[in-house]
Motif scaffolding. Sequence first.
Motif, PDB file in Angstrom:
ATOM      1  N   ASN A  67       0.827  -1.219   0.000  1.00 54.02           N
ATOM      2  CA  ASN A  67       0.000   0.000   0.000  1.00 54.02           C
ATOM      3  C   ASN A  67       0.858   1.265   0.000  1.00 54.02           C
ATOM      4  O   ASN A  67       0.631   2.189   0.778  1.00 54.02           O
ATOM      5  CB  ASN A  67      -0.975   0.005   1.175  1.00 54.02           C
ATOM      6  N   ASP A 132     -10.751  -6.107   5.258  1.00 50.68           N
ATOM      7  CA  ASP A 132      -9.603  -6.930   4.854  1.00 50.68           C
ATOM      8  C   ASP A 132      -9.944  -8.409   4.714  1.00 50.68           C
ATOM      9  O   ASP A 132      -9.057  -9.232   4.500  1.00 50.68           O
ATOM     10  CB  ASP A 132      -8.471  -6.785   5.874  1.00 50.68           C
ATOM     11  N   LYS A 135      -8.805  -9.881   1.325  1.00 48.28           N
ATOM     12  CA  LYS A 135      -7.437  -9.630   0.852  1.00 48.28           C
ATOM     13  C   LYS A 135      -6.777 -10.946   0.460  1.00 48.28           C
ATOM     14  O   LYS A 135      -7.001 -11.972   1.093  1.00 48.28           O
ATOM     15  CB  LYS A 135      -6.604  -8.975   1.959  1.00 48.28           C
ATOM     16  N   SER A 136      -5.954 -10.895  -0.566  1.00 45.87           N
ATOM     17  CA  SER A 136      -5.249 -12.111  -0.976  1.00 45.87           C
ATOM     18  C   SER A 136      -4.100 -12.426  -0.015  1.00 45.87           C
ATOM     19  O   SER A 136      -3.753 -13.576   0.181  1.00 45.87           O
ATOM     20  CB  SER A 136      -4.726 -11.957  -2.398  1.00 45.87           C
ATOM     21  N   PRO A 139      -5.790 -12.394   4.842  1.00 43.63           N
ATOM     22  CA  PRO A 139      -7.086 -11.773   5.127  1.00 43.63           C
ATOM     23  C   PRO A 139      -7.386 -11.760   6.623  1.00 43.63           C
ATOM     24  O   PRO A 139      -6.855 -12.590   7.374  1.00 43.63           O
ATOM     25  CB  PRO A 139      -8.074 -12.660   4.368  1.00 43.63           C
TER      26      PRO A 139
END
Length: 174
Positions: A67, A132, A135-136, A139
């Motif tokens: 990010n 989240d 999320k890959s 998570p």
Amino acid sequence: MAELNEIIGNTGEFISKVLCALYKDKIDVSSLDIDHLCYRSNSDEEYEQLKSRLKKLAWRLDESEINSRLIGVYILKEPMRYMSREIYCLELCAPKKSADLSSGLEHLEFVIGEDFEDFMQKYPHVKFDQEDVYKSRNPGIKIRYDGFKVKFHHQALEDVVRKEKLLNGKNRIK
């Protein structure tokens, strides 16, 4: 742990504050492992200084841009201790470019062995942040408190990073 506390602040006080908040919300984490604590720096300069200071206390398992900021994952040579708990992993985050936040201990993470939905259903009175969950990379769900967060995942951060390193052919600790 005294040296670590000089670098990132009073970890025992932070863990106590987190556990008290969870206790007030009637969330039982007594059987859960504390995976890691996260310290957020407020400048790139502080992040670099902290990396340098952590060298004698921990091995850097990984440093990746996530990010748009650097995040380092460290394995402590001596664990943080809180009551009967030992925590070997520390996450160090550079500041987000879009946020003006102060430095300090930001969150604590637990590993849960059940489905997120099942875990959340045990605590219907709690507002879980689920942003989240899909999320890959690792998570999870989280609870936002005033000044800190508590996160719940299915895998320890160290395991996630080691698996990624193996998949990418990078399995050395620095």
